[in-house]
Motif scaffolding. Structure first.
Motif, PDB file in Angstrom:
ATOM      1  N   SER A 238       0.832  -1.210   0.000  1.00  0.00           N
ATOM      2  CA  SER A 238       0.000   0.000   0.000  1.00  0.00           C
ATOM      3  C   SER A 238       0.861   1.252   0.000  1.00  0.00           C
ATOM      4  CB  SER A 238      -0.925  -0.004   1.225  1.00  0.00           C
ATOM      5  OG  SER A 238      -1.815  -1.092   1.176  1.00  0.00           O
ATOM      6  N   GLU A 239       1.951   1.230   0.773  1.00  0.00           N
ATOM      7  CA  GLU A 239       2.841   2.390   0.823  1.00  0.00           C
ATOM      8  C   GLU A 239       3.518   2.609  -0.516  1.00  0.00           C
ATOM      9  OE1 GLU A 239       6.759   3.957   3.348  1.00  0.00           O
ATOM     10  OE2 GLU A 239       5.706   2.126   3.930  1.00  0.00           O
ATOM     11  N   ALA A 240       3.946   1.518  -1.159  1.00  0.00           N
ATOM     12  CA  ALA A 240       4.623   1.647  -2.448  1.00  0.00           C
ATOM     13  C   ALA A 240       3.674   2.143  -3.535  1.00  0.00           C
ATOM     14  CB  ALA A 240       5.220   0.302  -2.851  1.00  0.00           C
ATOM     15  N   LEU A 241       2.421   1.738  -3.457  1.00  0.00           N
ATOM     16  CA  LEU A 241       1.443   2.108  -4.484  1.00  0.00           C
ATOM     17  C   LEU A 241       0.754   3.437  -4.209  1.00  0.00           C
ATOM     18  CD1 LEU A 241      -0.304  -1.320  -5.214  1.00  0.00           C
ATOM     19  CD2 LEU A 241       1.465  -0.169  -6.558  1.00  0.00           C
ATOM     20  N   ALA A 242       0.981   4.024  -3.026  1.00  0.00           N
ATOM     21  CA  ALA A 242       0.292   5.260  -2.659  1.00  0.00           C
ATOM     22  C   ALA A 242       0.500   6.379  -3.682  1.00  0.00           C
ATOM     23  CB  ALA A 242       0.713   5.709  -1.269  1.00  0.00           C
ATOM     24  N   PRO A 243       1.739   6.667  -4.131  1.00  0.00           N
ATOM     25  CA  PRO A 243       1.906   7.737  -5.133  1.00  0.00           C
ATOM     26  C   PRO A 243       1.144   7.442  -6.426  1.00  0.00           C
ATOM     27  CG  PRO A 243       4.012   7.172  -4.149  1.00  0.00           C
ATOM     28  CD  PRO A 243       3.041   6.115  -3.707  1.00  0.00           C
ATOM     29  N   LEU A 244       1.155   6.183  -6.857  1.00  0.00           N
ATOM     30  CA  LEU A 244       0.423   5.819  -8.071  1.00  0.00           C
ATOM     31  C   LEU A 244      -1.070   5.992  -7.880  1.00  0.00           C
ATOM     32  CD1 LEU A 244       0.488   4.643 -10.946  1.00  0.00           C
ATOM     33  CD2 LEU A 244       0.447   2.362  -9.925  1.00  0.00           C
ATOM     34  N   SER A 245      -1.583   5.598  -6.713  1.00  0.00           N
ATOM     35  CA  SER A 245      -3.016   5.761  -6.434  1.00  0.00           C
ATOM     36  C   SER A 245      -3.404   7.235  -6.406  1.00  0.00           C
ATOM     37  CB  SER A 245      -3.360   5.097  -5.094  1.00  0.00           C
ATOM     38  OG  SER A 245      -3.114   3.709  -5.143  1.00  0.00           O
ATOM     39  N   ASP A 246      -2.549   8.067  -5.803  1.00  0.00           N
ATOM     40  CA  ASP A 246      -2.825   9.502  -5.758  1.00  0.00           C
ATOM     41  C   ASP A 246      -2.829  10.089  -7.167  1.00  0.00           C
ATOM     42  OD1 ASP A 246      -2.930   9.315  -3.038  1.00  0.00           O
ATOM     43  OD2 ASP A 246      -0.902  10.093  -2.700  1.00  0.00           O
ATOM     44  N   ARG A 247      -1.867   9.680  -7.993  1.00  0.00           N
ATOM     45  CA  ARG A 247      -1.789  10.181  -9.368  1.00  0.00           C
ATOM     46  C   ARG A 247      -2.998   9.745 -10.174  1.00  0.00           C
ATOM     47  NH1 ARG A 247      -1.079  14.093 -12.712  1.00  0.00           N
ATOM     48  NH2 ARG A 247      -0.216  13.492 -14.754  1.00  0.00           N
ATOM     49  N   LEU A 248      -3.425   8.493  -9.972  1.00  0.00           N
ATOM     50  CA  LEU A 248      -4.603   7.989 -10.679  1.00  0.00           C
ATOM     51  C   LEU A 248      -5.857   8.756 -10.272  1.00  0.00           C
ATOM     52  CD1 LEU A 248      -5.826   5.880 -12.577  1.00  0.00           C
ATOM     53  CD2 LEU A 248      -6.037   4.344 -10.619  1.00  0.00           C
TER      54      LEU A 248
ATOM     55  N   ALA B 180      -5.971  11.847  -9.194  1.00  0.00           N
ATOM     56  CA  ALA B 180      -5.876  13.183  -9.768  1.00  0.00           C
ATOM     57  C   ALA B 180      -6.239  13.164 -11.250  1.00  0.00           C
ATOM     58  CB  ALA B 180      -4.459  13.739  -9.569  1.00  0.00           C
ATOM     59  N   LEU B 181      -5.781  12.146 -11.984  1.00  0.00           N
ATOM     60  CA  LEU B 181      -6.110  12.032 -13.404  1.00  0.00           C
ATOM     61  C   LEU B 181      -7.605  11.797 -13.613  1.00  0.00           C
ATOM     62  CD1 LEU B 181      -3.105   9.891 -14.685  1.00  0.00           C
ATOM     63  CD2 LEU B 181      -3.570  12.308 -15.195  1.00  0.00           C
ATOM     64  N   GLU B 182      -8.212  11.011 -12.726  1.00  0.00           N
ATOM     65  CA  GLU B 182      -9.660  10.782 -12.843  1.00  0.00           C
ATOM     66  C   GLU B 182     -10.428  12.071 -12.621  1.00  0.00           C
ATOM     67  OE1 GLU B 182     -10.356   7.676 -10.046  1.00  0.00           O
ATOM     68  OE2 GLU B 182      -9.939   6.065 -11.487  1.00  0.00           O
ATOM     69  N   GLU B 183      -9.989  12.881 -11.647  1.00  0.00           N
ATOM     70  CA  GLU B 183     -10.636  14.171 -11.426  1.00  0.00           C
ATOM     71  C   GLU B 183     -10.458  15.083 -12.637  1.00  0.00           C
ATOM     72  OE1 GLU B 183      -9.275  15.982  -7.879  1.00  0.00           O
ATOM     73  OE2 GLU B 183      -9.991  14.381  -6.544  1.00  0.00           O
ATOM     74  N   GLU B 184      -9.252  15.080 -13.198  1.00  0.00           N
ATOM     75  CA  GLU B 184      -8.976  15.909 -14.374  1.00  0.00           C
ATOM     76  C   GLU B 184      -9.823  15.467 -15.562  1.00  0.00           C
ATOM     77  OE1 GLU B 184      -5.185  17.024 -17.251  1.00  0.00           O
ATOM     78  OE2 GLU B 184      -4.841  16.181 -15.254  1.00  0.00           O
ATOM     79  N   ASN B 185      -9.934  14.163 -15.772  1.00  0.00           N
ATOM     80  CA  ASN B 185     -10.754  13.653 -16.869  1.00  0.00           C
ATOM     81  C   ASN B 185     -12.218  14.002 -16.684  1.00  0.00           C
ATOM     82  OD1 ASN B 185      -8.606  12.541 -18.234  1.00  0.00           O
ATOM     83  ND2 ASN B 185      -8.848  10.490 -17.342  1.00  0.00           N
ATOM     84  N   ALA B 186     -12.700  13.905 -15.427  1.00  0.00           N
ATOM     85  CA  ALA B 186     -14.097  14.253 -15.165  1.00  0.00           C
ATOM     86  C   ALA B 186     -14.355  15.722 -15.477  1.00  0.00           C
ATOM     87  CB  ALA B 186     -14.439  13.948 -13.714  1.00  0.00           C
ATOM     88  N   ALA B 187     -13.391  16.593 -15.091  1.00  0.00           N
ATOM     89  CA  ALA B 187     -13.559  18.026 -15.378  1.00  0.00           C
ATOM     90  C   ALA B 187     -13.547  18.289 -16.877  1.00  0.00           C
ATOM     91  CB  ALA B 187     -12.447  18.812 -14.682  1.00  0.00           C
ATOM     92  N   LEU B 188     -12.665  17.608 -17.616  1.00  0.00           N
ATOM     93  CA  LEU B 188     -12.604  17.785 -19.067  1.00  0.00           C
ATOM     94  C   LEU B 188     -13.871  17.286 -19.749  1.00  0.00           C
ATOM     95  CD1 LEU B 188      -8.887  16.757 -19.749  1.00  0.00           C
ATOM     96  CD2 LEU B 188      -9.880  19.055 -19.928  1.00  0.00           C
ATOM     97  N   ARG B 189     -14.413  16.178 -19.278  1.00  0.00           N
ATOM     98  CA  ARG B 189     -15.655  15.668 -19.849  1.00  0.00           C
ATOM     99  C   ARG B 189     -16.801  16.635 -19.613  1.00  0.00           C
ATOM    100  NH1 ARG B 189     -13.684  10.611 -17.910  1.00  0.00           N
ATOM    101  NH2 ARG B 189     -14.939  10.844 -16.004  1.00  0.00           N
ATOM    102  N   ALA B 190     -16.830  17.209 -18.398  1.00  0.00           N
ATOM    103  CA  ALA B 190     -17.882  18.186 -18.103  1.00  0.00           C
ATOM    104  C   ALA B 190     -17.739  19.424 -18.985  1.00  0.00           C
ATOM    105  CB  ALA B 190     -17.824  18.567 -16.625  1.00  0.00           C
TER     106      ALA B 190
END
Length: 215
Positions: free
Chosen positions: A180-190, A192-202
């Motif tokens: 979980s600790e090793a994957l935390a940065p990847l999860s945070d980045r994912l 953030a990208l999902e939020e960015e994609n949602a904003a772009l779709r809107a």
């Protein structure tokens, strides 16, 4: 020779080393003082505190060894001083094989292994186990962190000698917390990208609506 080698390299062991051609290498490992118990260094203490389990070996009156796993949160094995380890022993299957063995023969061996970093440490020591209510001061020192459950006794090990083992053949394994600790940065980045994609779709949907013919 080192204290650990003095205890482990018995005459029978040395004869086998001669037979197998490893006596010279074993002799190099054995150089050093051998009279007194070896005090912990900082790296040894930190290594023990960082682990969530170890193997505990004792010997019964029949001469047969018995190995038991002890686990808990990192730090449940406390370094009480430069020669002594301790932990709160909680109720298990109530066979009390290790406790009985230690009462008859206090000589024990402990084995600590960090699979993720392919590092292991082996110890010789003398163990004691006392009911938790008999030593409130020690109980307080071993209370946090400790293994969850009902504390039945307090175990201390006076370490006689220790040695680092080679990393060969240790398969790297990782705990759930380490993954979980090793994957935390990847999860945070994912996220953030999902939020960015949602904003772009809107934004795209709003732009599409603006271009529709009115009336």
């Amino acid at each position: 020779m080192s204290r650990y080698a003095a205890l482990a390299h018995t005459p029978s062991v040395r004869r086998v080393q001669e037979e197998m051609g490893s006596a010279t290498a074993a002799g190099r490992q054995a150089r050093g003082p051998d009279g007194e118990a070896e005090p912990f260094t900082g790296p040894v203490a930190d290594f023990i505190r960082g682990l969530d389990g170890f193997l505990f070996s004792s010997v019964g009156e029949t001469g047969w060894p018995y190995i038991q796993f002890r686990g808990g949160p990192p730090g449940f094995v406390h370094v009480l001083d430069e020669h002594t380890l301790g932990y709160s022993d909680v109720r298990g299957n109530r066979q009390y094989i290790t406790t009985g063995n230690v009462r008859g023969n206090d000589r024990v061996a402990l084995f600590f292994i960090d699979h993720a970093r392919r590092t292991r440490l082996k110890l010789f020591g003398r163990a004691t186990a006392v009911p938790a209510g008999e030593n409130p001061e020690l109980a307080g020192r071993l209370d946090s962190p400790r293994t969850e459950g009902r504390v039945e006794q307090l175990v201390t090990v006076r370490v006689e000698a220790y040695a680092w083992n080679c990393p060969n053949h240790i398969t790297p394994r990782f705990s759930q917390d380490e993954i979980s600790e090793a994957l935390a940065p990847l999860s945070d980045r994912l996220a953030a990208l999902e939020e960015e994609n949602a904003a772009l779709r809107a934004e795209l949907a709003a732009h599409h609506d603006d271009r529709r013919p009115k009336g």
